[in-house]
Design a protein around this motif. Structure first.
Motif, short mmCIF file in Angstrom:
data_model
loop_
_atom_site.label_atom_id
_atom_site.label_comp_id
_atom_site.label_asym_id
_atom_site.label_seq_id
_atom_site.Cartn_x
_atom_site.Cartn_y
_atom_site.Cartn_z
N ALA A 65 -55.75 69.49 1.28
CA ALA A 65 -57.12 69.88 0.99
C ALA A 65 -57.77 68.84 0.09
O ALA A 65 -58.67 69.13 -0.67
N ARG B 244 -59.88 64.20 4.82
CA ARG B 244 -61.23 64.00 5.36
C ARG B 244 -61.22 63.16 6.63
O ARG B 244 -62.18 63.15 7.37
N ARG C 227 -64.06 73.13 -6.66
CA ARG C 227 -63.87 72.82 -5.25
C ARG C 227 -64.57 73.83 -4.37
O ARG C 227 -64.60 75.01 -4.69
N HIS D 79 -65.23 75.49 -0.32
CA HIS D 79 -64.36 76.15 0.65
C HIS D 79 -64.60 75.56 2.03
O HIS D 79 -65.62 74.93 2.28
N SER E 227 -63.59 71.87 1.25
CA SER E 227 -62.47 72.15 0.35
C SER E 227 -61.92 70.90 -0.30
O SER E 227 -61.22 70.98 -1.29
N SER E 228 -62.21 69.72 0.23
CA SER E 228 -61.72 68.52 -0.44
C SER E 228 -62.77 67.96 -1.39
O SER E 228 -62.57 66.92 -2.00
N PHE E 229 -63.91 68.65 -1.53
CA PHE E 229 -64.99 68.16 -2.38
C PHE E 229 -65.20 69.08 -3.57
O PHE E 229 -65.11 70.30 -3.44
N ASP F 215 -69.01 64.08 -5.81
CA ASP F 215 -67.56 64.30 -5.83
C ASP F 215 -66.87 63.15 -6.54
O ASP F 215 -65.99 63.33 -7.38
N ARG G 259 -64.71 63.21 -10.13
CA ARG G 259 -63.33 62.74 -10.25
C ARG G 259 -63.21 61.64 -11.29
O ARG G 259 -62.21 61.56 -12.01
#
Lengths: 340, 526
Positions: A246, A251, B409, B411, B415-417, B454, B458
């Protein structure tokens, strides 16, 4: 003369569980002179011990993971063979956890202790099944030591994945699996369910999949996920470490369905917190029925419970007439939280 | 029961609307009658069992499981239904697992004393997922992220009909919906709508775009305030009374005060509001009344509901939807007469002309007003959102420059952001200036901006709590929002309505962002 109680010859020390008459540690979590290692997971097999005794498969796994830091002298011992270290007879019995995983059987002056490491009781096509060994003290894990943990049949879980793939043919299913054991078991089970298309794997899984194949576990066609185009990944199944599924790595995939294969997936809130869309309840650790059945099968009068929910299993075992207590070992179980 | 349990299990984990639709369609296509009809009733909130309460479930499990083990397990899992489902000792071969039809029909007929025995027998025979679904179903509230509307949408796609057609007949149907499935699968006629209480699909407005503004013939339109409540349809025919939301959900149970006042024969269109002493209360006060199965006398008293009417669809049995709006308005006004308790009429604004209306909209800053509605005087009442006859002309949003504090995060696709942003404004404290959270936004930016945000999160993380990251105070966001009102649930004492990210102010230093007092000054009083 009665046999000495194991409490007199086994101690917990900062480095881990220590055997006095053999002068060695079992699964030490920091480097020691002499280590007996039950299996290749990183919270049991650490690098840079002076001497290591383990099954040939576990040593091969340690070499693949740690290369020149796998340890000074690496001595193989097959299941069922015996080796004397100091005054202690050491042998290995299959634990059914991952390839090469073993219970360490220690005997000294007529007293026998079995340190089971991590284990499970259900069938796993990638490793031999757990064998109960009669003993005076049985040391057990308790990763899933609560009665809410009953892992379903893994065939049902694998079929869930295949059903979802059929329902979402335009998406990529990315399955979070631990690189050692879970990855190869999921692949083998997919093959047994008749899935014969190529499977795509994250780079972190490559070395151990190669090693499993060398050691005779058939995994079928595996392709590197990183070398493939987004278009090629449409409708495919990709396996990757749980940390990648995830996150930014994922991506590159086509609208991925996030799948995670772990015993923790039994609890829905855990799965939801991790953003998992398709949880597969599959673990290489014993669930509650397996833990309790194992104490009965082994029949040791005394049980020491290490990592996991010790209190619940100790409570149950005492209620069943075992003498049970918790044994705290530093650094154990950290990995299980992530990947069991 | 097994396929219904698998459906609920899949829905709870599937974040995307399309994914949920796909799962429900697959269920309708593969489950059999009458089980799928009961499943549909469960998804649309049409099943209600009075006799199975959580306390009963708990008592049953405590008879079977060591109390210490149960307590540790409940602490770990945190949800009673799920703990019971997982810990219930399996008795394989004890029974045949029940079908959904068996569960529903037997529970409906069972007396109170029979329920524990029935439930225990079913729990013995089901697997863990089945037990979880059963407990969800009978203790009320599936909470799998599916609205009645979404379930009907899935049904419409399954039967390849328009969802408005399903809405039209829905309130004449009873579970398990045999005739409905017969029609959707081409085996039967379309069921007749129940004329007396049917929901009539609403006529909706389009937003007024700048290009519409230039070309619009303002003289042909009637103007009204756009009220900040929820749109409702009131149906009172042949002694039956219903209150429907815009999507056709029956919300009457949450508004017994309105239902009681509906002593007429008509179908009306209006805005549901909380009104005290003639003044419209903030939307938040209405929010507290929504989504309830029952309402306490205290809440009825403190947050009294009211409907501000603006259209009439039926007078008595006469369908007046084909009439012109100005004619319907005449009928509404003469029907209303001197007044009715809990109802009033939304006035037609006497201001005419482009410039005057634009000025009125710009000044529309009273609580309860969101902007203006423009409706063609000659428009018939038709279902859907036709382009041209009706426009909504929302006032410009308020804006504030705030500082990003936390990111969470998202959904599904996100979900990777880190895509959900909590932001704050400055306030003085004894230790100097401090940031206080004032809201949370998760839309308003483009995909490219999301990637940039994002990355910024990070690179500027100072702490982590599970899926949440705390960031250094260094990024200013211009947020837009419709209103702000006092709130005891927020540390700042303020809550924004519909906050969204309008612009990322990469150029603006964090210490030049706005202060909490600035936001407080935007609170509207009635």
């Amino acid at each position: 003369m009665s046999a000495p109680h194991p409490e007199t010859w086994l101690q917990t020390r900062p480095e881990g569980l220590y055997c006095l008459p053999g002068d060695f540690f079992v699964d030490p979590h920091r480097p020691v002179d002499r280590a007996v290692v039950t299996h290749g997971h990183a919270d049991h097999a650490r690098p840079n011990n002076q001497a290591v005794l383990a099954t040939p498969e576990t040593l091969a796994i340690m070499r693949a993971r740690y290369r020149e830091q796998a340890g000074g002298s690496l001595q193989p011992l097959r299941y069922g063979e015996r080796e004397r270290i100091g005054e202690v007879e050491v042998s290995f019995a299959p634990a059914g956890h991952v390839l090469g995983s073993a219970q360490a059987v220690l005997e000294w002056r007529g007293s026998r202790v079995v340190i089971s490491g991590d284990y499970k009781r259900r069938r796993d096509p990638t490793c031999p099944a757990f064998e109960p060994v009669p003993c005076d003290v049985f040391v057990t894990e308790a990763t899933f030591g609560l009665p809410v943990f009953t892992h379903p049949d893994d065939g049902e879980e694998i079929r869930k994945l295949l059903t979802s793939q059929a329902l979402f043919p335009e998406r990529t299913h990315v399955v979070g699996v631990y690189a050692l054991g879970k990855a190869q078991r999921v692949i083998c089970r997919l093959r047994e369910e008749g899935y014969d298309r190529p499977l795509y794997i994250h780079g972190a899984l490559q070395a151990l999949c190669d090693l499993y194949q060398e050691l005779g576990v058939v995994l079928g066609e595996l392709r590197p996920a990183t070398a493939s185009s987004k278009q090629e990944m449409v409708g495919q199944i990709v396996l990757a470490p749980p940390s990648a599924i995830a996150d930014r790595w994922a991506r590159r995939l086509s609208d991925p369905v996030v799948v995670l294969a772990s015993g923790w997936m039994r609890v829905r809130q855990r799965a939801k917190q991790r953003g998992v869309e398709l949880p597969l309840v599959m673990s290489d650790h014993a669930d509650w029925p397996e833990l309790t059945r194992t104490l009965e099968d082994v029949g040791a009068p005394e049980v020491w419970v290490t990592h996991g929910s010790e209190e619940a299993l100790v409570h149950w075992a005492n209620g069943q007439g075992f003498r049970a207590r918790a044994l705290s070992l530093i650094g154990r179980g950290e990995e299980e939280q992530e990947v069991a | 029961m097994k396929d219904f349990a698998a459906l609920l299990d899949a829905l709870i984990f599937t974040p995307s609307r399309n994914g949920k639709l796909r799962h429900m369609q697959a269920y309708f296509a593969t489950a059999e009658d009458p089980h799928r009809g009961w499943g549909l009733a469960g998804l649309t909130g049409g099943l209600d069992f009075k006799s199975a309460k959580p306390a009963l479930v708990r008592a049953l499990v405590e008879e079977r499981v060591d109390p210490a083990l149960f307590r540790w397990s409940y602490d770990f899992v945190g949800d009673l239904a799920e703990t019971v489902a997982l810990i219930w000792p399996a008795r394989p071969g004890a029974n045949r697992p029940p079908s959904l039809d068996e569960v529903v029909t037997r529970l409906r007929l069972a007396g109170k004393s029979e329920v524990p025995g029935l439930l225990a027998g079913w729990l013995d025979a089901l697997d863990a997922t089945g037990r979880w679904a059963l407990l969800k179903l009978i203790t009320g509230g599936l909470r799998v992220g599916v609205s009645a509307r979404l379930a009907k949408t899935a049904l419409a796609e399954f039967g390849q009909v328009d969802v408005a057609e399903i809405e039209e007949i829905w309130h004449g149907l009873e579970p398990p919906y045999g005739p409905l499935f017969d029609w959707l699968e081409g085996r039967g006629e379309r069921p007749e709508p129940n004329e007396s209480v049917a929901f009539r699909p609403m006529m909706l407005a389009n937003p007024l775009e700048d290009r519409d503004f230039e070309s619009l013939d303002f003289a042909a339109y009637l103007a009204e305030w756009k009220w900040d409540g929820i749109r409702v349809q009131l149906v009172a025919r042949n002694g039956e009374r219903r209150l429907y939301s815009r999507t056709g959900d029956d919300i009457g149970r949450a508004f017994p005060d309105i239902i009681e006042a509906m002593d007429f024969e008509a179908v009306l269109d209006g805005e549901l509001l909380v009104v005290r002493d003639g003044q419209v209360a903030p939307f938040n006060d209405l929010q507290q009344r929504l989504g309830r199965k029952t309402v306490s006398a205290k809440l009825l008293d403190s947050n009294p509901a009211h409907v501000r009417l603006y259209d009439m669809l039926f007078e008595g049995g006469e369908d007046i939807r084909p009439l012109r709006l100005d004619e319907r308005r005449q009928r509404l006004e003469s029907w209303y007469g001197a007044g009715r308790p809990r109802f009033d009429l939304s006035p037609v604004l006497s201001v005419a002309g482009r410039e005057a209306l634009a000025g009125l909209r710009a000044e529309a800053r009273t609580a309860g007003i969101e902007g203006l509605m423009l409706k063609r005087a000659d428009s018939a009442y038709v279902a859907g959102r036709p382009k041209g006859p009706w426009f909504k002309w929302k006032r410009d949003p308020l804006t504030l420059d705030v500082v990003l504090m936390y990111a969470q995060r998202g959904h599904g696709k996100r979900s990777s952001f880190y895509s959900d942003y909590t932001f704050g404004a400055w306030r003085d404290s004894e230790a100097g200036a401090e940031l206080v959270p004032v809201g949370k936004a998760y839309f308003g930016f483009t995909d490219e901006e999301l990637r940039q945000l994002d990355k910024w999160v990070r690179d500027n993380t100072v702490d982590r709590f599970g899926p949440v990251r705390a960031v250094a105070p260094g990024l200013v966001l211009e947020v837009a929002f419709d209103a702000v009102h006092p709130s005891t649930r927020h540390k700042s004492g303020l809550a924004m309505r519909f906050p969204r990210v309008k612009r990322i102010r990469w150029d603006k230093p964090a210490d030049e962002a706005d202060r909490v007092e600035t936001l407080a000054a935007l609170v509207e009083t009635a």
